[in-house]
Write a protein that holds these residues in place. Structure first.
Motif, PDB file in Angstrom:
ATOM      1  N   LYS A  33     -40.939   3.321   8.671  1.00 43.67           N
ATOM      2  CA  LYS A  33     -41.237   4.737   8.868  1.00 43.67           C
ATOM      3  C   LYS A  33     -40.277   5.398   9.851  1.00 43.67           C
ATOM      4  CE  LYS A  33     -45.037   7.887   9.986  1.00 43.67           C
ATOM      5  NZ  LYS A  33     -46.485   7.995  10.364  1.00 43.67           N
ATOM      6  N   ALA A  34     -39.953   4.673  10.881  1.00 44.78           N
ATOM      7  CA  ALA A  34     -39.067   5.230  11.903  1.00 44.78           C
ATOM      8  C   ALA A  34     -37.611   5.278  11.461  1.00 44.78           C
ATOM      9  CB  ALA A  34     -39.184   4.422  13.192  1.00 44.78           C
ATOM     10  N   GLY A  35     -37.282   4.582  10.391  1.00 43.27           N
ATOM     11  CA  GLY A  35     -35.898   4.573   9.935  1.00 43.27           C
ATOM     12  C   GLY A  35     -34.994   3.714  10.792  1.00 43.27           C
ATOM     13  N   LYS A  36     -35.589   2.751  11.489  1.00 41.04           N
ATOM     14  CA  LYS A  36     -34.784   1.886  12.351  1.00 41.04           C
ATOM     15  C   LYS A  36     -34.427   0.556  11.688  1.00 41.04           C
ATOM     16  CE  LYS A  36     -36.484   3.729  16.745  1.00 41.04           C
ATOM     17  NZ  LYS A  36     -37.151   3.402  18.045  1.00 41.04           N
ATOM     18  N   VAL A  37     -35.257   0.131  10.731  1.00 37.06           N
ATOM     19  CA  VAL A  37     -35.025  -1.137  10.040  1.00 37.06           C
ATOM     20  C   VAL A  37     -34.884  -0.877   8.544  1.00 37.06           C
ATOM     21  CG1 VAL A  37     -35.931  -3.434   9.502  1.00 37.06           C
ATOM     22  CG2 VAL A  37     -36.305  -2.444  11.775  1.00 37.06           C
ATOM     23  N   ILE A  38     -33.871  -1.430   7.934  1.00 44.77           N
ATOM     24  CA  ILE A  38     -33.604  -1.245   6.506  1.00 44.77           C
ATOM     25  C   ILE A  38     -33.274  -2.598   5.890  1.00 44.77           C
ATOM     26  CG2 ILE A  38     -32.836   1.153   6.660  1.00 44.77           C
ATOM     27  CD1 ILE A  38     -29.981   0.218   6.853  1.00 44.77           C
ATOM     28  N   GLY A  39     -33.470  -2.711   4.567  1.00 42.40           N
ATOM     29  CA  GLY A  39     -33.157  -3.990   3.948  1.00 42.40           C
ATOM     30  C   GLY A  39     -33.380  -4.019   2.452  1.00 42.40           C
ATOM     31  N   THR A  40     -32.973  -5.107   1.836  1.00 44.30           N
ATOM     32  CA  THR A  40     -33.048  -5.306   0.386  1.00 44.30           C
ATOM     33  C   THR A  40     -33.783  -6.603   0.073  1.00 44.30           C
ATOM     34  OG1 THR A  40     -30.973  -4.135  -0.040  1.00 44.30           O
ATOM     35  CG2 THR A  40     -31.706  -5.687  -1.727  1.00 44.30           C
ATOM     36  N   LYS A  68     -26.959  -9.671  -2.397  1.00 44.87           N
ATOM     37  CA  LYS A  68     -26.113  -8.503  -2.179  1.00 44.87           C
ATOM     38  C   LYS A  68     -26.989  -7.301  -1.848  1.00 44.87           C
ATOM     39  CE  LYS A  68     -22.410  -8.170  -4.539  1.00 44.87           C
ATOM     40  NZ  LYS A  68     -21.436  -8.025  -5.643  1.00 44.87           N
ATOM     41  N   ALA A  69     -26.750  -6.694  -0.700  1.00 42.22           N
ATOM     42  CA  ALA A  69     -27.539  -5.548  -0.272  1.00 42.22           C
ATOM     43  C   ALA A  69     -27.357  -4.383  -1.245  1.00 42.22           C
ATOM     44  CB  ALA A  69     -27.131  -5.126   1.132  1.00 42.22           C
ATOM     45  N   LEU A  70     -28.416  -3.584  -1.408  1.00 39.32           N
ATOM     46  CA  LEU A  70     -28.417  -2.470  -2.346  1.00 39.32           C
ATOM     47  C   LEU A  70     -28.572  -1.159  -1.571  1.00 39.32           C
ATOM     48  CD1 LEU A  70     -28.503  -1.533  -5.347  1.00 39.32           C
ATOM     49  CD2 LEU A  70     -31.000  -1.796  -5.222  1.00 39.32           C
ATOM     50  N   PRO A  71     -27.477  -0.481  -1.248  1.00 33.35           N
ATOM     51  CA  PRO A  71     -27.565   0.764  -0.489  1.00 33.35           C
ATOM     52  C   PRO A  71     -28.288   1.859  -1.268  1.00 33.35           C
ATOM     53  CG  PRO A  71     -25.339  -0.133  -0.444  1.00 33.35           C
ATOM     54  CD  PRO A  71     -26.087  -0.876  -1.510  1.00 33.35           C
ATOM     55  N   GLY A  72     -29.129   2.623  -0.572  1.00 30.03           N
ATOM     56  CA  GLY A  72     -29.798   3.761  -1.191  1.00 30.03           C
ATOM     57  C   GLY A  72     -28.940   5.010  -1.083  1.00 30.03           C
ATOM     58  N   LYS A  73     -29.475   6.128  -1.575  1.00 34.33           N
ATOM     59  CA  LYS A  73     -28.750   7.388  -1.517  1.00 34.33           C
ATOM     60  C   LYS A  73     -29.285   8.313  -0.438  1.00 34.33           C
ATOM     61  CE  LYS A  73     -27.531   7.146  -6.409  1.00 34.33           C
ATOM     62  NZ  LYS A  73     -27.588   7.825  -7.736  1.00 34.33           N
ATOM     63  N   ASP A  74     -30.330   7.878   0.250  1.00 34.14           N
ATOM     64  CA  ASP A  74     -30.909   8.688   1.329  1.00 34.14           C
ATOM     65  C   ASP A  74     -30.106   8.493   2.612  1.00 34.14           C
ATOM     66  OD1 ASP A  74     -32.921   6.588   3.095  1.00 34.14           O
ATOM     67  OD2 ASP A  74     -32.180   5.958   1.125  1.00 34.14           O
ATOM     68  N   ALA A  75     -30.481   9.263   3.625  1.00 31.26           N
ATOM     69  CA  ALA A  75     -29.716   9.256   4.868  1.00 31.26           C
ATOM     70  C   ALA A  75     -29.878   7.987   5.685  1.00 31.26           C
ATOM     71  CB  ALA A  75     -30.125  10.462   5.726  1.00 31.26           C
ATOM     72  N   THR A  78     -31.148   4.460   4.202  1.00 32.56           N
ATOM     73  CA  THR A  78     -30.799   3.192   3.545  1.00 32.56           C
ATOM     74  C   THR A  78     -29.394   3.186   2.938  1.00 32.56           C
ATOM     75  OG1 THR A  78     -31.931   3.862   1.495  1.00 32.56           O
ATOM     76  CG2 THR A  78     -33.202   2.589   3.081  1.00 32.56           C
ATOM     77  N   LYS A  79     -28.698   4.283   3.043  1.00 31.58           N
ATOM     78  CA  LYS A  79     -27.301   4.267   2.585  1.00 31.58           C
ATOM     79  C   LYS A  79     -26.453   3.346   3.456  1.00 31.58           C
ATOM     80  CE  LYS A  79     -25.564   8.292   5.191  1.00 31.58           C
ATOM     81  NZ  LYS A  79     -24.966   9.640   5.042  1.00 31.58           N
ATOM     82  N   TYR A  80     -26.982   2.989   4.629  1.00 33.45           N
ATOM     83  CA  TYR A  80     -26.240   2.117   5.542  1.00 33.45           C
ATOM     84  C   TYR A  80     -26.521   0.631   5.321  1.00 33.45           C
ATOM     85  CZ  TYR A  80     -25.225   6.405   8.108  1.00 33.45           C
ATOM     86  OH  TYR A  80     -24.792   7.666   8.456  1.00 33.45           O
ATOM     87  N   ILE A  81     -27.400   0.310   4.356  1.00 38.03           N
ATOM     88  CA  ILE A  81     -27.698  -1.109   4.118  1.00 38.03           C
ATOM     89  C   ILE A  81     -26.428  -1.864   3.735  1.00 38.03           C
ATOM     90  CG2 ILE A  81     -28.857  -2.721   2.549  1.00 38.03           C
ATOM     91  CD1 ILE A  81     -31.184  -0.846   2.437  1.00 38.03           C
ATOM     92  N   GLY A  82     -26.193  -2.969   4.419  1.00 35.99           N
ATOM     93  CA  GLY A  82     -25.026  -3.790   4.122  1.00 35.99           C
ATOM     94  C   GLY A  82     -23.899  -3.587   5.094  1.00 35.99           C
ATOM     95  N   SER A  83     -24.036  -2.629   6.015  1.00 38.07           N
ATOM     96  CA  SER A  83     -22.981  -2.410   6.997  1.00 38.07           C
ATOM     97  C   SER A  83     -23.401  -3.022   8.325  1.00 38.07           C
ATOM     98  CB  SER A  83     -22.719  -0.908   7.171  1.00 38.07           C
ATOM     99  OG  SER A  83     -23.885  -0.253   7.636  1.00 38.07           O
ATOM    100  N   GLY A  84     -22.514  -3.723   8.935  1.00 37.79           N
ATOM    101  CA  GLY A  84     -22.810  -4.335  10.220  1.00 37.79           C
ATOM    102  C   GLY A  84     -23.490  -5.675  10.078  1.00 37.79           C
ATOM    103  N   SER A  85     -24.233  -6.062  11.112  1.00 38.83           N
ATOM    104  CA  SER A  85     -24.888  -7.362  11.160  1.00 38.83           C
ATOM    105  C   SER A  85     -26.309  -7.278  10.632  1.00 38.83           C
ATOM    106  CB  SER A  85     -24.929  -7.891  12.599  1.00 38.83           C
ATOM    107  OG  SER A  85     -23.617  -8.016  13.110  1.00 38.83           O
ATOM    108  N   LYS A 108     -30.743  -0.313  11.408  1.00 33.50           N
ATOM    109  CA  LYS A 108     -30.080   0.785  10.701  1.00 33.50           C
ATOM    110  C   LYS A 108     -28.661   1.039  11.236  1.00 33.50           C
ATOM    111  CE  LYS A 108     -29.447   5.545  10.130  1.00 33.50           C
ATOM    112  NZ  LYS A 108     -28.930   6.614  10.995  1.00 33.50           N
ATOM    113  N   ASP A 109     -28.485   0.851  12.538  1.00 36.19           N
ATOM    114  CA  ASP A 109     -27.163   1.095  13.109  1.00 36.19           C
ATOM    115  C   ASP A 109     -26.211  -0.078  12.923  1.00 36.19           C
ATOM    116  OD1 ASP A 109     -28.107  -0.761  14.923  1.00 36.19           O
ATOM    117  OD2 ASP A 109     -28.152   0.600  16.644  1.00 36.19           O
ATOM    118  N   GLY A 110     -26.674  -1.153  12.297  1.00 41.01           N
ATOM    119  CA  GLY A 110     -25.797  -2.289  12.033  1.00 41.01           C
ATOM    120  C   GLY A 110     -25.558  -3.201  13.209  1.00 41.01           C
ATOM    121  N   SER A 111     -26.254  -2.958  14.308  1.00 42.62           N
ATOM    122  CA  SER A 111     -26.040  -3.774  15.502  1.00 42.62           C
ATOM    123  C   SER A 111     -26.526  -5.199  15.285  1.00 42.62           C
ATOM    124  CB  SER A 111     -26.771  -3.157  16.702  1.00 42.62           C
ATOM    125  OG  SER A 111     -28.166  -3.070  16.445  1.00 42.62           O
TER     126      SER A 111
END
Length: 271
Positions: free
Chosen positions: A159-166, A195-202, A204-211, A231-234
């Protein structure tokens, strides 16, 4: 640093309960990619009227049980199929669980809550060429060797948009093949994961970038492959790794494992 081991890994013996699953874990950085109405019968045959009425009565009695009622009685008297022996019942082998997976079956709800924690699904994809959903040649080979017919993937955010994943569910031919897929993504295989599946929203589009962190769990002839990240790939710390593990566990249990448990009992999708 991977997810805490809550289930045995793909190379070990599976757990005793039908709904328990086998898991493998790893982390890497960075990411590279009514009855029918019948009227009475009337007969007017002169001196044979009484016999005619009797005949009519026999016709009415013959039809008091409609075809539909007869079929219902036969169906309810048929014995239910017994699940094959083994920990995962019908789901232990694809020959006993032949229906293909679908997005609707695995990922029916776009938004859902688990113990007060809310999640949203943002994108889905079904790959018939399983290697297209795998990162790493060893994983792709294990999927092919296991006669994988499909990988169904979906991506999520909290909900907070801090954790994303596939999450990706691979359909293999049997339990042994699923365990081999899990072994291919062992903790020392840093370049092998779904293989991570990036979304088109603001978000999950970052899924797969970073660690991030990844696991491969098994349920009968299925391999459940997951990748979750900040979400920030840290790079996950000890504290954030626990959060990633909780999110992955929540989503997998509410989606893929719930659907696969139903297949274990019947050999068919619940929906």
């Amino acid at each position: 640093m991977g997810f805490p081991k809550k289930r045995s890994t793909g190379g070990e013996d599976e757990a005793s309960a039908a709904t328990e699953t086998t898991r493998q874990s790893t982390m890497w950085s960075p990411y590279d990619e009514g009855p029918r109405s019948r009227g009475p019968l009337w007969f007017a045959l002169g001196g044979l009227a009484v016999l005619g009425l009797l005949a009519g009565g026999l016709v009415i009695m013959w039809n008091t049980k409609t075809p539909g009622q007869a079929e219902t009685a036969r169906r309810t008297s048929a014995p239910l199929p017994s699940a094959p022996p083994g920990e995962f019942g019908f789901a232990g082998d694809r020959k006993n669980d032949p229906e293909p997976l679908t997005v609707k079956e695995l990922f029916a709800q776009k938004k859902f809550t688990v113990e007060g924690r809310s999640y949203e699904m943002t994108i889905t994809k079904t790959d018939k060429k399983c290697g297209d959903a795998a990162n790493g040649e060893k994983l792709a080979k294990a999927l092919k060797s296991g006669k994988c017919t499909q990988v169904v993937r979906a991506s999520f955010r909290d909900k907070a948009g801090k954790v994303i994943g596939t999450i990706g569910v691979a359909n293999l031919n049997n339990t042994a093949s699923a365990k081999k897929v899990a072994a291919a993504g062992g903790k020392d295989k840093r370049s092998v994961y779904v293989k991570a599946l990036p979304g088109k929203d603001a978000v999950t589009k970052y899924i797969g970038s970073g660690s991030g962190a990844a696991e491969i769990w098994t349920h009968g002839h299925y391999a459940i492959m997951v990748w979750f990240q900040n979400k920030d790939g840290s790079e996950p710390t000890k504290k954030t790794s626990k959060t990633l593990a909780q999110v992955a566990d929540d989503i997998a249990k509410a989606t893929a494992f719930k659907a696969l448990d139903a297949r274990s009992l019947s050999g068919y999708p619940a929906n």
